[in-house]
Design an enzyme around this catalytic site. Structure first.
Site, PDB file in Angstrom:
ATOM      1  N   ASP A  46       0.824  -1.217   0.000  1.00 28.78           N
ATOM      2  CA  ASP A  46       0.000   0.000   0.000  1.00 28.78           C
ATOM      3  C   ASP A  46       0.855   1.263   0.000  1.00 28.78           C
ATOM      4  O   ASP A  46       0.664   2.171   0.809  1.00 28.78           O
ATOM      5  CB  ASP A  46      -0.932   0.018   1.222  1.00 28.78           C
ATOM      6  CG  ASP A  46      -1.786  -1.222   1.323  1.00 28.78           C
ATOM      7  OD1 ASP A  46      -2.376  -1.598   0.301  1.00 28.78           O
ATOM      8  OD2 ASP A  46      -1.857  -1.810   2.413  1.00 28.78           O
ATOM      9  N   GLU A 228     -11.449  -0.177  -3.148  1.00 32.57           N
ATOM     10  CA  GLU A 228     -10.710   0.426  -2.051  1.00 32.57           C
ATOM     11  C   GLU A 228      -9.512   1.195  -2.603  1.00 32.57           C
ATOM     12  O   GLU A 228      -9.348   1.342  -3.817  1.00 32.57           O
ATOM     13  CB  GLU A 228     -10.260  -0.638  -1.045  1.00 32.57           C
ATOM     14  CG  GLU A 228      -9.363  -1.722  -1.601  1.00 32.57           C
ATOM     15  CD  GLU A 228      -9.151  -2.857  -0.613  1.00 32.57           C
ATOM     16  OE1 GLU A 228      -9.904  -2.949   0.376  1.00 32.57           O
ATOM     17  OE2 GLU A 228      -8.213  -3.646  -0.833  1.00 32.57           O
TER      18      GLU A 228
END
Length: 456
Positions: A46, A228
């Site tokens: 991420d 997301e």
């Protein structure tokens, strides 16, 4: 459109199916779609990237005993992973002993950091952690006087919405002196929709203000149960909302995008993903968690994570990001073009079974004047690999289509017998010029249908 124009839009339902923005994820030569290899070949999931002066700072989800890992670079390619924890303690609202999965070790749910500057010596980090009170994930804020921290957390969460599954994956966008937060409600935890949301925040990034807007939710087959990891980028007058989708833990994780001419939408999704495991021919597994940054050469790059070969950690990749107008093109990934969205004459589109891409194909390429013509865009001239998804149910055996590239004969595309609605892929190389190219399929031996093409 003139009455004699060969464009079809053959069946009205197929037309409606294709009103979304098409996928464009391109690459230059060589002719095999591969990423250039991880730039941080260890657990660095991420990734978020910020530039301060001439130095790039990257931040990642917790691992190796650190809540937030961080690294530095001057070129987005060579990175030094730092040994300290950018966020050594969590806010009072967060549970530092929670682990994911419950009962596990090492992952305490401190995910997806976002860091930005609010002044020369003022930096804010948004991070996801486990809320003590609700048992859901929430987003907190922390501040520091240097990019590497240590960041000092605020006592209360910035975004905490347990009634809709919690909140994760904060990112920042600024425009006209205003800062906005984007995030996801974690509805997939509890059979709810997952919306990517946007709201203005105060100048210091520590308080939400104004109206919250829902941008997109999961509604495409490739997204599974969730969307997301939002990243908002503006290209000309168009807002490009990058996002990830599907299950993060294997090769089904993907990145895609949606576009709008207004900050708050409505956003129109691409028809197919921007980055997938298959788009990189398996060299990146489950590409996602992306961020976009401009490199020292003034060119845009996309950074993201992907699993290693045995799915034990997610490394960080940095690929060149080109554009066709407002459509992103990722170096090293295949471009998909749907046959039913091509221009064709004396052929027909139909819905198809057997896992056809986007559910429709083009057949009836049976006559001397039959043509299916794709317009494909590549950022640089060179040799590219052309992947044709086809089905051949001809009783007479192998089939082919004649191939014309930019008006010049380029041989044939050959198909073994597969049976109808059994979609397979055949490959060959083509030479393309920078920019738009026409790739046209005509009647060859026997009969075959075309589902889609990929260019890499």
């Amino acid at each position: 459109m003139r009455a004699d124009a060969p464009r079809r839009r053959a069946i009205a339902a197929a037309t409606a199916l294709l009103m979304t923005v098409g996928l464009l994820t391109a690459t230059a030569a060589p002719a095999v779609a591969v990423a250039s290899g991880p730039v941080i070949d260890q657990n660095f999931a991420d990734p978020d990237v910020m530039k301060v002066g001439r130095t790039y700072y990257a931040y990642a989800t917790n691992s190796d005993g650190r809540n937030i890992k961080w690294a530095t670079s001057t070129d987005l390619v060579t990175w030094t992973v730092q040994g300290t924890d950018a966020l050594p303690t969590l806010g009072a609202w967060a549970d530092p002993d929670w682990s994911f999965p419950p009962g596990g070790s090492g992952d305490h749910g401190v995910w997806a950091p976002e860091v930005f500057a609010t002044g020369p010596r003022s930096f804010v980090m948004w991070y996801t952690a486990h809320d003590r009170a609700s048992g859901k994930q929430c987003i907190g804020a922390a501040t520091a006087t240097a990019p590497g921290g240590p960041f000092v957390p605020r006592d209360t969460a910035l975004v905490c919405t347990p009634e809709i599954g919690g909140a994760i994956d904060a990112s920042s966008y600024t425009e006209n002196g205003r800062r906005y937060i984007l995030w996801k409600n974690d509805g997939n935890c509890c059979a709810q929709d997952t919306w990517l949301r946007l709201q203005q925040v105060s100048a210091d990034g520590l308080r939400r203000t104004g109206t919250e807007t829902q941008l997109i939710k999961q509604n495409k087959p490739f997204e599974g149960t969730l969307v997301e990891a939002p990243t908002l980028w503006k290209r000309g007058g168009t807002y490009v909302l990058f996002y990830s989708a599907n299950f993060f833990g294997n090769g089904s994780y993907v990145s895609s995008y949606a576009t709008s001419t207004s900050l708050r939408g409505p956003y129109t999704k691409a028809a197919t993903p921007l980055m997938t495991t298959d788009a990189f021919a398996g060299s990146v597994r489950g590409p996602g968690g992306q961020d976009v940054v401009t490199g020292p050469d003034g060119r845009d790059r996309i950074v993201f994570h992907g699993w290693n070969a045995d799915f034990t950690y997610r490394a960080m990749y940095s690929q060149r990001l080109d554009w066709q107008g407002s459509r992103p093109i990722v170096e090293g990934a295949k471009i998909r073009y749907e046959a039913e969205d091509a221009d064709f004459a004396r052929a027909n589109a139909r819905y198809a079974a057997g896992g056809a891409s986007n559910g429709a194909v083009v057949g009836g390429i049976d006559f001397a004047d039959s043509r299916v013509t794709f317009t494909v865009h590549v950022p640089r001239a060179g040799t590219y690999r052309l992947y044709t998804r086809f089905a051949n149910g001809s009783d007479a055996g192998a089939a082919s289509h004649t191939l014309t590239v930019n008006g010049a004969a380029a041989g044939t595309v050959d198909y073994p017998v597969t049976g109808w609605d059994n979609w397979q892929v055949t490959e060959r190389d083509v030479t393309l010029r920078a920019g738009d190219n026409t790739v046209s399929y005509g009647k060859g031996a026997n009969y075959a249908e075309v589902d889609a093409i990929d260019v890499a």
